[in-house]
Motif scaffolding. Structure first.
Motif, PDB file in Angstrom:
ATOM      1  N   PHE A 209       0.853  -1.181   0.000  1.00 54.93           N
ATOM      2  CA  PHE A 209       0.000   0.000   0.000  1.00 54.93           C
ATOM      3  C   PHE A 209       0.894   1.238   0.000  1.00 54.93           C
ATOM      4  N   SER A 210       0.314   2.378  -0.320  1.00 55.11           N
ATOM      5  CA  SER A 210       1.010   3.644  -0.112  1.00 55.11           C
ATOM      6  C   SER A 210       0.035   4.667   0.431  1.00 55.11           C
ATOM      7  N   VAL A 211       0.537   5.495   1.328  1.00 61.87           N
ATOM      8  CA  VAL A 211      -0.245   6.580   1.922  1.00 61.87           C
ATOM      9  C   VAL A 211       0.565   7.864   1.753  1.00 61.87           C
ATOM     10  N   THR A 212      -0.024   8.842   1.084  1.00 61.72           N
ATOM     11  CA  THR A 212       0.660  10.104   0.821  1.00 61.72           C
ATOM     12  C   THR A 212      -0.125  11.248   1.439  1.00 61.72           C
ATOM     13  N   PHE A 213       0.503  11.934   2.393  1.00 63.48           N
ATOM     14  CA  PHE A 213      -0.103  13.104   3.025  1.00 63.48           C
ATOM     15  C   PHE A 213       0.267  14.344   2.223  1.00 63.48           C
ATOM     16  N   GLY A 214      -0.736  15.098   1.805  1.00 66.37           N
ATOM     17  CA  GLY A 214      -0.499  16.301   1.020  1.00 66.37           C
ATOM     18  C   GLY A 214      -0.263  17.519   1.896  1.00 66.37           C
ATOM     19  N   ASP A 215      -0.122  18.662   1.254  1.00 61.75           N
ATOM     20  CA  ASP A 215       0.118  19.913   1.970  1.00 61.75           C
ATOM     21  C   ASP A 215      -1.131  20.333   2.742  1.00 61.75           C
ATOM     22  N   PRO A 216      -0.951  20.802   3.989  1.00 62.26           N
ATOM     23  CA  PRO A 216      -2.096  21.277   4.769  1.00 62.26           C
ATOM     24  C   PRO A 216      -2.799  22.444   4.075  1.00 62.26           C
ATOM     25  N   LEU A 217      -4.104  22.446   4.194  1.00 61.79           N
ATOM     26  CA  LEU A 217      -4.944  23.423   3.506  1.00 61.79           C
ATOM     27  C   LEU A 217      -5.839  24.097   4.540  1.00 61.79           C
ATOM     28  N   ARG A 218      -5.821  25.434   4.586  1.00 63.73           N
ATOM     29  CA  ARG A 218      -6.718  26.153   5.490  1.00 63.73           C
ATOM     30  C   ARG A 218      -7.892  26.693   4.697  1.00 63.73           C
ATOM     31  N   ILE A 219      -9.076  26.338   5.134  1.00 66.33           N
ATOM     32  CA  ILE A 219     -10.306  26.714   4.437  1.00 66.33           C
ATOM     33  C   ILE A 219     -10.942  27.916   5.139  1.00 66.33           C
ATOM     34  N   GLU A 220     -11.256  28.944   4.381  1.00 65.55           N
ATOM     35  CA  GLU A 220     -11.878  30.131   4.958  1.00 65.55           C
ATOM     36  C   GLU A 220     -13.117  30.508   4.158  1.00 65.55           C
ATOM     37  N   ARG A 221     -14.047  31.155   4.834  1.00 70.76           N
ATOM     38  CA  ARG A 221     -15.262  31.619   4.152  1.00 70.76           C
ATOM     39  C   ARG A 221     -14.910  32.714   3.149  1.00 70.76           C
ATOM     40  N   VAL A 222     -15.594  32.706   2.023  1.00 70.32           N
ATOM     41  CA  VAL A 222     -15.377  33.710   0.993  1.00 70.32           C
ATOM     42  C   VAL A 222     -16.283  34.904   1.273  1.00 70.32           C
ATOM     43  N   PRO A 223     -15.729  36.100   1.455  1.00 67.63           N
ATOM     44  CA  PRO A 223     -16.564  37.267   1.739  1.00 67.63           C
ATOM     45  C   PRO A 223     -17.606  37.487   0.641  1.00 67.63           C
ATOM     46  N   GLY A 224     -18.824  37.797   1.059  1.00 64.53           N
ATOM     47  CA  GLY A 224     -19.882  38.097   0.106  1.00 64.53           C
ATOM     48  C   GLY A 224     -20.682  36.896  -0.346  1.00 64.53           C
ATOM     49  N   LEU A 225     -20.213  35.683  -0.024  1.00 63.69           N
ATOM     50  CA  LEU A 225     -20.958  34.494  -0.417  1.00 63.69           C
ATOM     51  C   LEU A 225     -21.922  34.084   0.689  1.00 63.69           C
ATOM     52  N   SER A 226     -23.056  33.536   0.284  1.00 64.87           N
ATOM     53  CA  SER A 226     -24.000  33.001   1.255  1.00 64.87           C
ATOM     54  C   SER A 226     -23.400  31.778   1.938  1.00 64.87           C
ATOM     55  N   GLY A 227     -24.039  31.338   3.022  1.00 66.88           N
ATOM     56  CA  GLY A 227     -23.546  30.164   3.730  1.00 66.88           C
ATOM     57  C   GLY A 227     -23.476  28.937   2.849  1.00 66.88           C
ATOM     58  N   ARG A 228     -24.519  28.711   2.031  1.00 63.73           N
ATOM     59  CA  ARG A 228     -24.546  27.551   1.148  1.00 63.73           C
ATOM     60  C   ARG A 228     -23.464  27.635   0.075  1.00 63.73           C
ATOM     61  N   ALA A 229     -23.298  28.844  -0.483  1.00 64.73           N
ATOM     62  CA  ALA A 229     -22.282  29.029  -1.516  1.00 64.73           C
ATOM     63  C   ALA A 229     -20.880  28.876  -0.931  1.00 64.73           C
ATOM     64  N   SER A 230     -20.677  29.368   0.291  1.00 70.90           N
ATOM     65  CA  SER A 230     -19.376  29.205   0.950  1.00 70.90           C
ATOM     66  C   SER A 230     -19.073  27.735   1.187  1.00 70.90           C
ATOM     67  N   MET A 231     -20.114  26.975   1.583  1.00 72.87           N
ATOM     68  CA  MET A 231     -19.942  25.547   1.808  1.00 72.87           C
ATOM     69  C   MET A 231     -19.564  24.836   0.514  1.00 72.87           C
ATOM     70  N   ASP A 232     -20.246  25.174  -0.563  1.00 65.59           N
ATOM     71  CA  ASP A 232     -19.946  24.559  -1.858  1.00 65.59           C
ATOM     72  C   ASP A 232     -18.536  24.901  -2.317  1.00 65.59           C
ATOM     73  N   ALA A 233     -18.133  26.170  -2.113  1.00 72.31           N
ATOM     74  CA  ALA A 233     -16.794  26.589  -2.520  1.00 72.31           C
ATOM     75  C   ALA A 233     -15.730  25.856  -1.703  1.00 72.31           C
ATOM     76  N   ALA A 234     -15.979  25.694  -0.399  1.00 73.94           N
ATOM     77  CA  ALA A 234     -15.027  24.989   0.452  1.00 73.94           C
ATOM     78  C   ALA A 234     -14.925  23.520   0.059  1.00 73.94           C
ATOM     79  N   ALA A 235     -16.073  22.899  -0.221  1.00 71.44           N
ATOM     80  CA  ALA A 235     -16.064  21.491  -0.634  1.00 71.44           C
ATOM     81  C   ALA A 235     -15.285  21.310  -1.922  1.00 71.44           C
ATOM     82  N   GLU A 236     -15.445  22.229  -2.871  1.00 71.30           N
ATOM     83  CA  GLU A 236     -14.716  22.123  -4.137  1.00 71.30           C
ATOM     84  C   GLU A 236     -13.223  22.340  -3.921  1.00 71.30           C
ATOM     85  N   GLN A 237     -12.870  23.248  -3.028  1.00 67.67           N
ATOM     86  CA  GLN A 237     -11.449  23.477  -2.738  1.00 67.67           C
ATOM     87  C   GLN A 237     -10.807  22.225  -2.149  1.00 67.67           C
ATOM     88  N   ILE A 238     -11.519  21.578  -1.242  1.00 65.24           N
ATOM     89  CA  ILE A 238     -11.000  20.353  -0.639  1.00 65.24           C
ATOM     90  C   ILE A 238     -10.957  19.231  -1.670  1.00 65.24           C
TER      91      ILE A 238
END
Length: 235
Positions: free
Chosen positions: A178-207
């Motif tokens: 098997f192989s396990v590769t840990f990637g670079d840490p990613l900090r997720i922040e809310r996007v100013p001006g976006l609704s809660g749902r849109a911020s959630m979608d943007a964060a999910a896509e970033q991840i």
């Protein structure tokens, strides 16, 4: 932690105690390095302190335990609630794993958030079901946790736990690599001006994009491939 159940009742799920993970990681290491042969990459980049969400792709039953054994940090993994039955259920509970209903489970997410607020780690398989492991899609739970806890997200590529021609329920033969590769840490922040749902979608896509990129890079680095077929039932 309180949440409304689908029938409108109230459920409570407490965050598991930190000490419950103290024996799950040693067991994971036995799985990784005695039962199988697991190469681990990227450990130096994992934060040594503070809350971390480890988000891995999902090929087989073994992805969570293999990730636990490879990580230098103890973690509580969100595991499908139907797995908490019999002896396996006892093991999962005793080792501090968190049952989650994939149809929607705010109580489980609140329990995971409480773990992160203690400065500890959560493991999650955000694709939701065992599949090809390419992170073509992820659920919103990982985004909710990242946005509401402030924890960094570490994408994790697990390869070899299922290969072309194997069904999702197969247990790999002993001593497979098997192989396990840990990637670079990613900090997720809310996007100013976006609704809660849109911020959630943007964060999910970033991840999702970070996880998919880490999987591709892990394939290039290790030479291990994802399954070329998809012997997966929607469960």
């Amino acid at each position: 932690m309180i949440a409304s159940a689908p029938d409108g009742s109230t459920r409570k799920r407490n965050a598991p105690a930190a000490w419950r993970t103290w024996w799950s990681r040693p067991l994971g290491r036995i799985l990784d390095h005695v039962t199988y042969r697991t190469a681990v990459y990227g450990k130096p980049g994992i934060p040594r302190e503070g809350a971390v969400i480890f988000a891995a792709n999902h090929l087989s039953y073994l992805d969570g335990p293999v990730m636990v054994g490879a990580s230098p940090r103890y973690m509580h993994v969100l595991v499908r609630d139907t797995m908490f039955k019999g002896f396996l259920g006892w093991v999962l509970h005793a080792s501090g794993q968190i049952p989650i209903d994939r149809a929607g489970d705010r109580a489980a997410l609140q329990a995971a958030k409480a773990v992160l607020e203690r400065g500890e780690c959560i493991g999650i398989l955000p694709e939701g079901t065992r599949g090809s492991g390419d992170a073509a899609s992820v659920n919103s739970g990982v985004a909710w946790l990242a946005l509401n806890s402030g924890a960094v997200v570490v994408p994790v590529a697990v390869l070899g736990t299922r290969v072309t021609g194997e069904h999702k329920d197969n247990i790999p033969p002993l001593r497979r690599k098997f192989s396990v590769t840990f990637g670079d840490p990613l900090r997720i922040e809310r996007v100013p001006g976006l609704s809660g749902r849109a911020s959630m979608d943007a964060a999910a896509e970033q991840i999702r994009a970070a996880l998919a990129r880490n999987v591709r890079e892990a394939i290039e680095q290790t030479g291990q491939e994802l399954p070329a077929d998809d012997k997966v039932d929607n469960d």
